[in-house]
Scaffold this motif. Structure first.
Motif, PDB file in Angstrom:
ATOM      1  N   LEU A   1     -68.526 -12.515 -35.791  1.00  0.00           N
ATOM      2  CA  LEU A   1     -67.427 -13.372 -36.269  1.00  0.00           C
ATOM      3  C   LEU A   1     -68.021 -14.602 -37.078  1.00  0.00           C
ATOM      4  O   LEU A   1     -67.510 -14.901 -38.080  1.00  0.00           O
ATOM      5  CB  LEU A   1     -66.442 -13.833 -35.203  1.00  0.00           C
ATOM      6  CG  LEU A   1     -65.538 -12.945 -34.632  1.00  0.00           C
ATOM      7  CD1 LEU A   1     -64.682 -13.305 -33.252  1.00  0.00           C
ATOM      8  CD2 LEU A   1     -64.501 -12.168 -35.563  1.00  0.00           C
ATOM      9  N   SER A   2     -68.895 -15.109 -36.379  1.00  0.00           N
ATOM     10  CA  SER A   2     -69.422 -16.289 -36.914  1.00  0.00           C
ATOM     11  C   SER A   2     -70.337 -16.128 -38.261  1.00  0.00           C
ATOM     12  O   SER A   2     -70.335 -16.709 -39.266  1.00  0.00           O
ATOM     13  CB  SER A   2     -70.414 -17.226 -36.082  1.00  0.00           C
ATOM     14  OG  SER A   2     -71.344 -16.375 -35.615  1.00  0.00           O
ATOM     15  N   THR A  12     -65.113 -19.763 -37.349  1.00  0.00           N
ATOM     16  CA  THR A  12     -65.960 -18.802 -36.934  1.00  0.00           C
ATOM     17  C   THR A  12     -67.028 -19.585 -36.035  1.00  0.00           C
ATOM     18  O   THR A  12     -67.598 -18.939 -34.929  1.00  0.00           O
ATOM     19  CB  THR A  12     -66.488 -18.030 -37.980  1.00  0.00           C
ATOM     20  OG1 THR A  12     -67.347 -18.876 -38.722  1.00  0.00           O
ATOM     21  CG2 THR A  12     -65.379 -17.444 -39.090  1.00  0.00           C
ATOM     22  N   GLY A  27     -68.048 -15.471 -41.386  1.00  0.00           N
ATOM     23  CA  GLY A  27     -67.640 -17.068 -41.981  1.00  0.00           C
ATOM     24  C   GLY A  27     -68.626 -17.364 -42.687  1.00  0.00           C
ATOM     25  O   GLY A  27     -68.697 -18.031 -43.790  1.00  0.00           O
TER      26      GLY A  27
END
Length: 440
Positions: A18-19, A172, A22
């Protein structure tokens, strides 16, 4: 991939996915943003220079990583990064490009801590036999991210501008913090505080010099990536002059690289088992050199094919590089060895970005591509044909690690102490304990 048998690794992987999405969506747009604001290829390339500058202070970060509990350190680092990208909401005109450069510098600092911290986490989280699998899994993740994130990021940037991307990236980082909070592991003992500051700071360098394989891989990689640094500003000229495309097409090239990264992620662990760490890295550098050479051809299909090759080669390199450092470095030196090795490779690359940003104004980009490709190819050939022997295991007390100071034996791997579904909380570390993670 055997690493996924561990539930803790799966949670860490999701947070990183997820991070990473982003981050990639935003950071690849920063160069385009500066290009749009200033109209300058050199100014756009300087964004990558700003991201690389913090590597000069990497050993300081490594020292800290080895001295404190890494989980709260990395959670705090993610929080700082999330707040920093929100400063991009203030960017309006070319006069505000300094904010973009500032965020790029902060990201460079954050990336150093997160990369070294995650690799140190994996050293404690998984047995050595699963490290290549874990690094390959992150390589596959990196590939999917590079395919999807630039397309999504370019679309959001074109429709709404960079401000929305900044907000998405900040969220994120929150996802990464949440994932880290759920990862539990028995931590390695922290670095004793009795050594002098200078001795602690240089321990990573002394250790790398004491292990022939690590020394060879680091030196050859530094030469190769010094040449790679020329590619950062050149790529914008390739897009605009070579392909006659707008600057935003850079995002398409990066996305296509993800295809190669995915293939490399699925094959990286197998490659390491077949040819060994040094030869895998050497072969990856040869592939990288060939991929860079194709960028000089002014045809979109050829350049996109070369981009796939570059993605394959870079990910193979990353898997081999991370696995080599993890396997042959004691847990308590992971932070300093990773940050020092990263600095030794990145400083030449960063310096080359600055030189290339000036040269592309007066030298034909095709000549520069030919020169950098040759250097990378020769570097890979040297490592492929004359690799140093692979150490049998991580050195213990009195072995080469003694050059970096006394190194206590590593703790028993976490998997041997803690069932994957019933871990000991990080809040209850081993006496004097320390540890945790992120990015590629």
């Amino acid at each position: 991939m055997t690493a996924f048998r561990d539930a803790r690794f799966r949670r860490l992987y999701v947070g990183d996915a997820l991070s990473g999405f982003g981050d990639t969506a935003l950071l690849l747009a920063l160069g385009i943003w500066v290009k749009d604001l200033t109209g300058s290829n050199s100014a756009a390339g300087a964004v990558f220079l700003a991201m690389g500058l913090p590597v000069l202070f990497a050993p300081l970060a490594g020292r800290q990583i080895d001295r404190v509990r890494r989980k709260p350190l990395l959670m705090a680092t993610n929080a700082i990064a999330g707040l920093a990208v929100l400063a991009l909401l203030l960017v309006r005109t070319a006069e505000h490009t300094w904010i973009i450069y500032g965020v790029a510098i902060v990201h460079g600092c954050v990336a150093i801590v997160l990369m070294a911290g995650r690799n140190a986490l994996l050293k404690d989280l998984l047995p050595d036999r699963d490290l290549a699998s874990a690094n390959a899994a992150f390589g596959t993740l990196f590939g999917f991210t590079r395919i999807l994130a630039p397309l999504v990021g370019s679309g959001i940037y074109a429709a709404f501008g960079g401000h929305l991307l900044a907000l998405v990236d900040a969220l994120t980082f929150l996802a990464a913090i949440t994932a880290l909070a759920t990862v539990r592991v028995v931590e390695s003992p922290p670095e004793p505080t009795g050594e002098r500051f200078g001795s602690e700071l240089l321990a990573g360098l002394r250790y790398i010099r004491s292990v022939p394989l690590l020394s060879q891989v680091t030196v050859i990689s530094a030469v190769a990536f010094g040449a790679v640094g020329f590619l950062e500003p050149i790529i914008f000229v390739v897009v605009e002059d070579g392909l006659q495309r707008p600057a935003a097409f850079f995002g398409v090239i990066v996305s296509v690289q993800g295809i190669g990264s995915i293939v490399a992620g699925f094959t990286g662990a197998w490659l390491l088992r077949r040819v060994g760490e040094a030869r895998a890295i050497g072969g990856a550098l040869i592939g990288l050199g060939l991929g860079c050479a194709t960028l000089a051809v002014g045809a979109t299909p050829v350049v996109l094919g070369g981009a796939i090759g570059i993605g394959l080669a870079v990910t193979w390199f990353s898997i081999g590089w991370n696995t080599t450092l993890q396997r042959h470095t004691p847990s308590r030196l992971q932070g300093r060895v990773f940050t020092t090795a990263g600095m030794l490779v990145t400083v030449p690359q960063t310096a080359a970005i600055g030189v290339a940003a000036g040269l592309i104004v007066v030298v034909d980009y095709r000549f520069l591509l030919a020169a950098l490709s040759l250097v990378i190819l020769l570097s890979g050939l040297r490592l492929l044909t004359h690799p140093k022997p692979t150490p049998e295991a991580t050195p213990a007390d009195g072995d080469p690690a003694s050059a970096a100071g006394p190194v206590p034996p590593d703790p028993v791997p976490a998997d041997d102490l803690v069932p994957a579904d019933d871990p000991v909380p990080l809040g209850d570390p081993v006496p004097g304990g320390v540890l945790p993670s992120r990015r590629d």
